[in-house]
Scaffold this motif. Structure first.
Motif, mmCIF file in Angstrom:
data_model
loop_
_atom_site.group_PDB
_atom_site.id
_atom_site.type_symbol
_atom_site.label_atom_id
_atom_site.label_comp_id
_atom_site.label_asym_id
_atom_site.label_seq_id
_atom_site.Cartn_x
_atom_site.Cartn_y
_atom_site.Cartn_z
ATOM 1 N N THR A 179 0.804 -1.226 0.000
ATOM 2 C CA THR A 179 0.000 0.000 0.000
ATOM 3 C C THR A 179 0.835 1.273 0.000
ATOM 4 O OG1 THR A 179 -0.160 0.107 2.432
ATOM 5 C CG2 THR A 179 -1.832 -1.195 1.270
ATOM 6 N N VAL A 180 2.127 1.179 0.355
ATOM 7 C CA VAL A 180 3.002 2.353 0.449
ATOM 8 C C VAL A 180 4.351 2.009 -0.163
ATOM 9 C CG1 VAL A 180 4.093 4.046 1.991
ATOM 10 C CG2 VAL A 180 1.901 3.020 2.638
ATOM 11 N N ASP A 181 4.906 2.946 -0.951
ATOM 12 C CA ASP A 181 6.251 2.768 -1.487
ATOM 13 C C ASP A 181 7.110 3.938 -1.023
ATOM 14 O OD1 ASP A 181 8.511 2.032 -2.889
ATOM 15 O OD2 ASP A 181 7.687 2.444 -4.879
ATOM 16 N N TYR A 182 8.206 3.640 -0.332
ATOM 17 C CA TYR A 182 9.115 4.693 0.109
ATOM 18 C C TYR A 182 9.937 5.176 -1.076
ATOM 19 C CZ TYR A 182 8.008 3.086 4.875
ATOM 20 O OH TYR A 182 7.377 2.733 6.038
ATOM 21 N N ALA A 183 9.275 5.838 -1.971
ATOM 22 C CA ALA A 183 9.852 6.387 -3.192
ATOM 23 C C ALA A 183 8.856 7.437 -3.702
ATOM 24 C CB ALA A 183 10.066 5.284 -4.245
ATOM 25 N N PRO A 184 9.327 8.438 -4.421
ATOM 26 C CA PRO A 184 10.658 8.633 -4.981
ATOM 27 C C PRO A 184 11.578 9.457 -4.082
ATOM 28 C CG PRO A 184 9.161 10.272 -5.862
ATOM 29 C CD PRO A 184 8.339 9.405 -4.956
ATOM 30 N N VAL A 185 12.877 9.342 -4.342
ATOM 31 C CA VAL A 185 13.882 10.181 -3.694
ATOM 32 C C VAL A 185 13.850 11.565 -4.342
ATOM 33 C CG1 VAL A 185 16.377 10.508 -3.420
ATOM 34 C CG2 VAL A 185 15.360 8.246 -3.065
ATOM 35 N N VAL A 186 13.816 12.619 -3.518
ATOM 36 C CA VAL A 186 13.899 13.982 -4.052
ATOM 37 C C VAL A 186 15.192 14.673 -3.614
ATOM 38 C CG1 VAL A 186 11.408 14.274 -4.282
ATOM 39 C CG2 VAL A 186 12.515 14.962 -2.152
ATOM 40 N N ASP A 187 16.130 13.896 -3.074
ATOM 41 C CA ASP A 187 17.443 14.444 -2.743
ATOM 42 C C ASP A 187 18.172 14.836 -4.026
ATOM 43 O OD1 ASP A 187 17.021 13.859 -0.014
ATOM 44 O OD2 ASP A 187 17.742 11.813 -0.302
ATOM 45 N N LEU A 188 19.038 15.826 -3.914
ATOM 46 C CA LEU A 188 19.734 16.367 -5.078
ATOM 47 C C LEU A 188 21.210 16.013 -5.032
ATOM 48 C CD1 LEU A 188 18.247 20.004 -5.008
ATOM 49 C CD2 LEU A 188 17.276 17.960 -6.093
ATOM 50 N N THR A 189 21.700 15.354 -6.074
ATOM 51 C CA THR A 189 23.134 15.087 -6.176
ATOM 52 C C THR A 189 23.488 14.640 -7.587
ATOM 53 O OG1 THR A 189 25.018 13.858 -5.260
ATOM 54 C CG2 THR A 189 22.956 12.665 -5.441
ATOM 55 N N ASP A 190 24.714 14.993 -7.990
ATOM 56 C CA ASP A 190 25.282 14.432 -9.218
ATOM 57 C C ASP A 190 26.563 13.688 -8.876
ATOM 58 O OD1 ASP A 190 26.941 16.525 -8.602
ATOM 59 O OD2 ASP A 190 26.668 17.607 -10.496
ATOM 60 N N SER A 223 -2.007 4.113 -9.246
ATOM 61 C CA SER A 223 -2.155 2.661 -9.111
ATOM 62 C C SER A 223 -2.664 2.249 -7.731
ATOM 63 C CB SER A 223 -0.807 1.995 -9.376
ATOM 64 O OG SER A 223 0.102 2.274 -8.329
ATOM 65 N N GLY A 224 -2.866 3.214 -6.850
ATOM 66 C CA GLY A 224 -3.370 2.908 -5.517
ATOM 67 C C GLY A 224 -2.300 2.694 -4.467
ATOM 68 N N VAL A 225 -1.058 3.065 -4.766
ATOM 69 C CA VAL A 225 0.054 2.951 -3.818
ATOM 70 C C VAL A 225 0.465 4.357 -3.395
ATOM 71 C CG1 VAL A 225 2.454 2.223 -3.505
ATOM 72 C CG2 VAL A 225 0.849 0.768 -4.771
ATOM 73 N N ARG A 226 0.560 4.600 -2.096
ATOM 74 C CA ARG A 226 0.916 5.925 -1.616
ATOM 75 C C ARG A 226 2.421 6.144 -1.769
ATOM 76 N NH1 ARG A 226 -2.244 4.125 2.498
ATOM 77 N NH2 ARG A 226 -0.614 4.225 4.092
ATOM 78 N N PRO A 227 2.813 7.234 -2.441
ATOM 79 C CA PRO A 227 4.239 7.534 -2.583
ATOM 80 C C PRO A 227 4.773 8.255 -1.347
ATOM 81 C CG PRO A 227 2.932 9.134 -3.805
ATOM 82 C CD PRO A 227 1.957 8.162 -3.197
ATOM 83 N N VAL A 228 6.072 8.151 -1.135
ATOM 84 C CA VAL A 228 6.745 8.833 -0.029
ATOM 85 C C VAL A 228 7.963 9.549 -0.592
ATOM 86 C CG1 VAL A 228 7.948 8.576 2.172
ATOM 87 C CG2 VAL A 228 5.980 7.111 1.643
ATOM 88 N N ILE A 229 8.002 10.873 -0.492
ATOM 89 C CA ILE A 229 9.180 11.612 -0.924
ATOM 90 C C ILE A 229 10.152 11.707 0.247
ATOM 91 C CG2 ILE A 229 8.036 12.841 -2.796
ATOM 92 C CD1 ILE A 229 7.727 15.262 -1.000
ATOM 93 N N LYS A 230 11.453 11.644 -0.071
ATOM 94 C CA LYS A 230 12.470 11.537 0.965
ATOM 95 C C LYS A 230 13.793 12.088 0.432
ATOM 96 C CE LYS A 230 13.478 6.784 -0.464
ATOM 97 N NZ LYS A 230 13.416 5.356 -0.138
ATOM 98 N N HIS A 231 14.736 12.492 1.329
ATOM 99 C CA HIS A 231 14.707 12.440 2.790
ATOM 100 C C HIS A 231 14.755 13.882 3.281
ATOM 101 C CE1 HIS A 231 16.802 8.868 1.216
ATOM 102 N NE2 HIS A 231 16.254 8.184 2.218
ATOM 103 N N PHE A 232 13.645 14.400 3.739
ATOM 104 C CA PHE A 232 13.558 15.779 4.213
ATOM 105 C C PHE A 232 14.546 15.988 5.356
ATOM 106 C CE2 PHE A 232 11.771 19.179 6.806
ATOM 107 C CZ PHE A 232 11.405 20.105 5.858
ATOM 108 N N PRO A 233 15.244 17.106 5.403
ATOM 109 C CA PRO A 233 15.210 18.259 4.479
ATOM 110 C C PRO A 233 16.240 18.211 3.357
ATOM 111 C CG PRO A 233 16.382 18.882 6.466
ATOM 112 C CD PRO A 233 15.946 17.446 6.666
ATOM 113 N N GLY A 234 16.833 17.037 3.104
ATOM 114 C CA GLY A 234 17.733 16.892 1.965
ATOM 115 C C GLY A 234 19.020 16.173 2.311
ATOM 116 N N HIS A 235 19.177 14.941 1.787
ATOM 117 C CA HIS A 235 20.346 14.115 2.087
ATOM 118 C C HIS A 235 21.412 14.196 0.996
ATOM 119 C CE1 HIS A 235 22.707 10.928 3.740
ATOM 120 N NE2 HIS A 235 21.751 10.381 4.455
ATOM 121 N N GLY A 236 21.104 14.844 -0.109
ATOM 122 C CA GLY A 236 21.980 14.768 -1.276
ATOM 123 C C GLY A 236 23.367 15.311 -1.058
ATOM 124 N N ARG A 237 23.514 16.342 -0.210
ATOM 125 C CA ARG A 237 24.837 16.943 0.016
ATOM 126 C C ARG A 237 25.298 16.735 1.455
ATOM 127 N NH1 ARG A 237 24.936 22.874 -1.366
ATOM 128 N NH2 ARG A 237 22.764 22.899 -0.662
#
Length: 387
Positions: A179-190, A223-237
């Motif tokens: 019912t829940v997917d721990y995605a998508p990642v919204v962290d920023l990194t290259d 599709s009926g699956v709750r998305p989860v944006i992560k990782h607040f407030p930002g793990h990319g840097r």
């Protein structure tokens, strides 16, 4: 009107009581399928002569639960994916509100295993979460095939193609009882693909990352699956891997210019989008505490960014950013006091001591009743338990 705006309006009009109130190896400290304080201030209240009654459409559901069941409903506990019977016992015996399935085994994701877990939950359904992002963090690739990493999606696909991919993936997850997917990642990194976040990030550019993450979230939601944006407030840097210890991000003012941009307009994500808070020390915000246990971090998300949906923590049990300093029961209590609605830990084990600690904290006024009602209302509403 978005769900979190409705909730905020309710609180503004009626008051809180009337309204009820990740990482290199994937979130939850589980292996990739492709590879391997002080108490927060201002959150504890003194015992009150009477407990405020929950209100709104969840009131009757909350009142039907025992005090122990109420605190248990907030918990998301990791289960052994190869042992469906253990998951059934956990839900039946302790009435936890959610389970998390990590690892490579697929026993819980085949046959009627998760249907049996839901039957054990009774009238209040249990949320069933996985971290299926694509790339090196996947859970059903052995059953239905692999999907690309976020970075590869952004490099080779349009946002609409990503949305459609997520619709198909969500349908495959939902068909298995997730019912829940721990995605998508919204962290920023290259940074390097195999870094802590690495290719789990769509882009280092905040607008690109937001556009692709919103498309992936929309597909899951359709599709009926709750998305989860992560990782607040930002793990990319951040300075390292929070599995290994507490890590530090750039200062808050710097995060506002880049890493926090994906949270500026939450209206681009579906209404059922949830937010995961990371174990990140943010100079100018958390004062040396992990964000997951910091009232200031939840206040930033709720007030500055206007979010009033379900907020969960990153893994409180298997990540040394937490476990080096706090016991599990202490970390769970601190997280709820700080503002988390769903404390998560992947290791499972004996949940009774955690529930004991939360139940005692409510009875003694250490965990205010209206904070509990607020979290319960969000969690139960997200699970469709309140009509």
């Amino acid at each position: 009107m978005k769900r979190w705006m409705l909730a905020a309006t309710c609180v503004a009009l009626l008051g809180t009581a009337a309204c009820g109130g990740d990482d290199q190896s994937g979130d939850g400290g589980t292996p990739d399928t492709a590879s391997p304080p002080q108490s927060p201030t201002g959150t504890q209240g003194s015992p009150e002569p009477t407990s405020p009654a929950p209100g709104g459409e969840c009131a009757s559901v909350i009142e039907s639960l025992s005090p122990r069941e109420r605190v248990a409903q907030l918990l998301v506990v990791g289960v052994e994916p190869s042992d469906p019977a253990a998951a059934v016992r956990l839900v039946s015996d302790h009435r936890v509100g959610g389970i998390f399935i990590g690892g490579n085994a697929t026993d819980l994701l085949t046959g009627d295993a998760l249907e049996q877990v839901q039957q054990a939950a009774g009238e209040v359904p249990v949320s069933v979460a996985v971290d299926d992002e694509g790339g090196r963090v996947q859970r059903i690739d052995e059953l239905v095939g692999s999907i690309p990493s976020a970075r590869a999606m952004a490099a080779t696909m349009t946002p609409e193609e990503v949305r459609q991919l997520a619709v198909e993936r969500g349908e495959q997850l939902s068909a298995r009882g997730v019912t829940v997917d721990y995605a998508p990642v919204v962290d920023l990194t290259d940074g390097p693909a195999n870094g802590v976040i690495g290719d789990r990030s769509f882009s280092a550019d905040p607008q690109t990352a937001t556009e692709y993450a919103a498309a992936f979230a929309e597909g899951l939601s359709e599709s009926g699956v709750r998305p989860v944006i992560k990782h607040f407030p930002g793990h990319g840097r951040a300075s390292g891997d929070s599995h290994q210890g507490l890590v530090q991000t750039p200062p808050l003012d710097d995060l506002r210019e880049s890493d926090l941009v994906p949270y500026e307009d939450l209206g681009v994500y579906p209404d059922d989008t949830e937010v995961m808070v990371g174990h990140l020390d943010v100079p100018g915000l958390t004062e040396g505490e992990p964000a997951s246990l910091s009232p200031a971090a939840y206040q930033l998300l709720r007030e500055d960014y206007g979010y009033d949906g379900v907020v969960l923590t990153d893994d409180l049990g298997a990540m040394r950013a937490i476990s080096d300093t706090y016991t599990l029961d202490e970390a769970v209590l601190l997280a709820v006091q700080a503002g988390a609605d769903q404390p998560l830990w992947s290791a499972g084990g004996d949940v009774a001591p955690v529930i004991d600690r939360l139940e005692a904290a409510v009875a003694e006024g250490e965990l205010p009743q209206d904070r509990l009602n607020e979290a319960l209302t969000r969690v139960l509403t997200a699970k469709g338990a309140c009509g």
